[in-house]
Structures are given as structure tokens and as C-alpha cells.
Design an enzyme around this catalytic site. Structure first.
Site, PDB file in Angstrom:
ATOM      1  N   GLU A  62       0.839  -1.197   0.000  1.00 38.54           N
ATOM      2  CA  GLU A  62       0.000   0.000   0.000  1.00 38.54           C
ATOM      3  C   GLU A  62       0.876   1.250   0.000  1.00 38.54           C
ATOM      4  O   GLU A  62       1.784   1.381   0.810  1.00 38.54           O
ATOM      5  CB  GLU A  62      -0.927   0.008   1.232  1.00 38.54           C
ATOM      6  CG  GLU A  62      -1.898  -1.162   1.229  1.00 38.54           C
ATOM      7  CD  GLU A  62      -3.036  -1.003   2.223  1.00 38.54           C
ATOM      8  OE1 GLU A  62      -3.186   0.095   2.818  1.00 38.54           O
ATOM      9  OE2 GLU A  62      -3.776  -1.987   2.412  1.00 38.54           O
ATOM     10  N   HIS A 104      -4.497   6.322   0.168  1.00 34.45           N
ATOM     11  CA  HIS A 104      -3.690   5.109   0.188  1.00 34.45           C
ATOM     12  C   HIS A 104      -4.253   4.139  -0.840  1.00 34.45           C
ATOM     13  O   HIS A 104      -5.360   4.327  -1.337  1.00 34.45           O
ATOM     14  CB  HIS A 104      -3.634   4.485   1.587  1.00 34.45           C
ATOM     15  CG  HIS A 104      -4.898   3.821   2.031  1.00 34.45           C
ATOM     16  ND1 HIS A 104      -5.999   4.532   2.444  1.00 34.45           N
ATOM     17  CD2 HIS A 104      -5.245   2.517   2.110  1.00 34.45           C
ATOM     18  CE1 HIS A 104      -6.950   3.688   2.770  1.00 34.45           C
ATOM     19  NE2 HIS A 104      -6.540   2.448   2.576  1.00 34.45           N
ATOM     20  N   HIS A 140      -5.023   0.064  -2.355  1.00 30.37           N
ATOM     21  CA  HIS A 140      -5.339  -1.322  -2.010  1.00 30.37           C
ATOM     22  C   HIS A 140      -4.841  -2.230  -3.125  1.00 30.37           C
ATOM     23  O   HIS A 140      -5.374  -2.208  -4.226  1.00 30.37           O
ATOM     24  CB  HIS A 140      -6.852  -1.504  -1.837  1.00 30.37           C
ATOM     25  CG  HIS A 140      -7.375  -0.983  -0.543  1.00 30.37           C
ATOM     26  ND1 HIS A 140      -8.716  -0.854  -0.286  1.00 30.37           N
ATOM     27  CD2 HIS A 140      -6.734  -0.572   0.572  1.00 30.37           C
ATOM     28  CE1 HIS A 140      -8.879  -0.381   0.952  1.00 30.37           C
ATOM     29  NE2 HIS A 140      -7.687  -0.190   1.484  1.00 30.37           N
ATOM     30  N   ASP A 160      -8.715   0.824   8.265  1.00 30.76           N
ATOM     31  CA  ASP A 160      -8.819   2.206   7.777  1.00 30.76           C
ATOM     32  C   ASP A 160      -9.805   2.997   8.645  1.00 30.76           C
ATOM     33  O   ASP A 160      -9.564   4.162   8.979  1.00 30.76           O
ATOM     34  CB  ASP A 160      -9.308   2.238   6.321  1.00 30.76           C
ATOM     35  CG  ASP A 160      -8.299   1.625   5.365  1.00 30.76           C
ATOM     36  OD1 ASP A 160      -7.108   1.542   5.727  1.00 30.76           O
ATOM     37  OD2 ASP A 160      -8.716   1.241   4.262  1.00 30.76           O
TER      38      ASP A 160
HETATM   39 ZN   LIG Z   1      -7.178   0.635   3.213  1.00 30.22          ZN
END
Ligand SMILES: [Zn+2]
Length: 150
Positions: free
Chosen positions: A37, A97, A99, A110
Site C-alpha cells: 500500500e 492510500h 489497495h 482504515d
Molecule cells: Zn485501506
């Protein structure tokens, strides 16, 4: 609807305008890391109507222990980017961010780590899709936010 009318309507409904350069930075970082990530800050300005303009995406190191499944931006990094953004007459609107598994839905982690008042962008690394979220005030869930690109 003709495409041009649809574009006008969707811009009017959008709460977030994402500059193409900011999108390219986020998606590029997500695709470069692939199985891990990436993360960073969403930099821009908030309009008088409460709409947000994401002008730049600033990559930050992912300080999580397991970067294949989570991301972490420590408080000292947040303070540093806030100072840098203010010095350039902009604000930290939120964070992004990626995935690696190909989802733009925020995870339970998250949700646990999110702060009210910030925007959160989640990038599907495989499709290059970006979706924006905002934490509800009681912190129980994220709500999706419409976005468009100028
Ligand atoms: Zn995430």
C-alpha cells in the site's frame, strides 16, 4: 442525457475536484508498489460552499508494520505536511492510500485509524480507480463522496 450536459451536472453535484496531476501521482505510486500500500496527503483548498479542490498529492512513507495490508501515517508526519502545505498557502484536505487487492472500499483498519474532518481517497491499484470517503461524525462508518476531474 447528452454527455456535455451530464458533465455539467456531475460537476455541479461533485463535492471534490481532483486535479489530473494529483490523480496521476496517486495512481502512479499505487501501481509502482503493486503488492504494497502506498500512502500520502491530499493537498489543496476548500471553497466557500464546502467543496474541496485537491490540487496536489504528496507521497509519504508507509510506516505500517504490514504494508501489504495496511498503511500508517504517524502524527509527526501529519504535522510536517500541514506546516509545508500552509507555507504554500494550501491545506491538508486528507489522505490517500492504495489497495493492492483491487478495492476502493475502506477496510476495518482504515476506519479504526481515520480522523473526522479529513477526506480519504482509496486507490484500486489494479484498475487505477480513485474513490473518496469521509468519516461520519460518530466515526461508525465512511460515506462516499462524489468527485470529478476538471
Ligand atoms: Zn485501506
Amino acid at each position: 442525457l447528452p454527455e456535455s450536459i451530464f458533465a455539467v451536472l456531475s460537476k455541479r453535484l461533485a463535492e471534490i475536484r481532483l486535479e489530473s496531476g494529483a490523480r496521476a501521482t496517486m495512481v502512479g505510486a499505487a501501481q509502482a508498489l503493486r503488492t504494497h500500500e502506498c500512502c500520502g496527503a491530499l493537498i489543496g483548498r476548500t471553497g466557500t460552499a464546502g467543496d474541496s479542490e485537491v490540487l496536489e498529492a504528496w507521497p509519504l512513507p508507509n510506516r505500517a508494520e504490514d504494508t501489504a495490508h495496511e498503511y500508517l501515517i504517524p502524527a509527526d508526519a501529519v504535522r510536517a505536511v500541514e506546516a509545508l502545505a500552509r507555507a504554500r498557502d494550501m491545506d491538508v484536505l486528507g489522505f490517500y492510500h492504495s489497495h493492492p487487492d483491487g478495492s476502493t472500499l475502506p477496510s476495518a483498519t482504515d476506519l479504526e485509524r481515520a480522523w473526522p474532518g479529513y477526506l480519504y481517497a482509496v486507490i484500486d491499484a489494479s484498475a487505477g480507480a480513485v474513490r473518496f470517503w469521509r468519516l461520519e461524525e460518530d466515526r461508525s462508518a465512511f460515506s462516499p463522496i462524489e468527485s470529478c476531474e476538471p
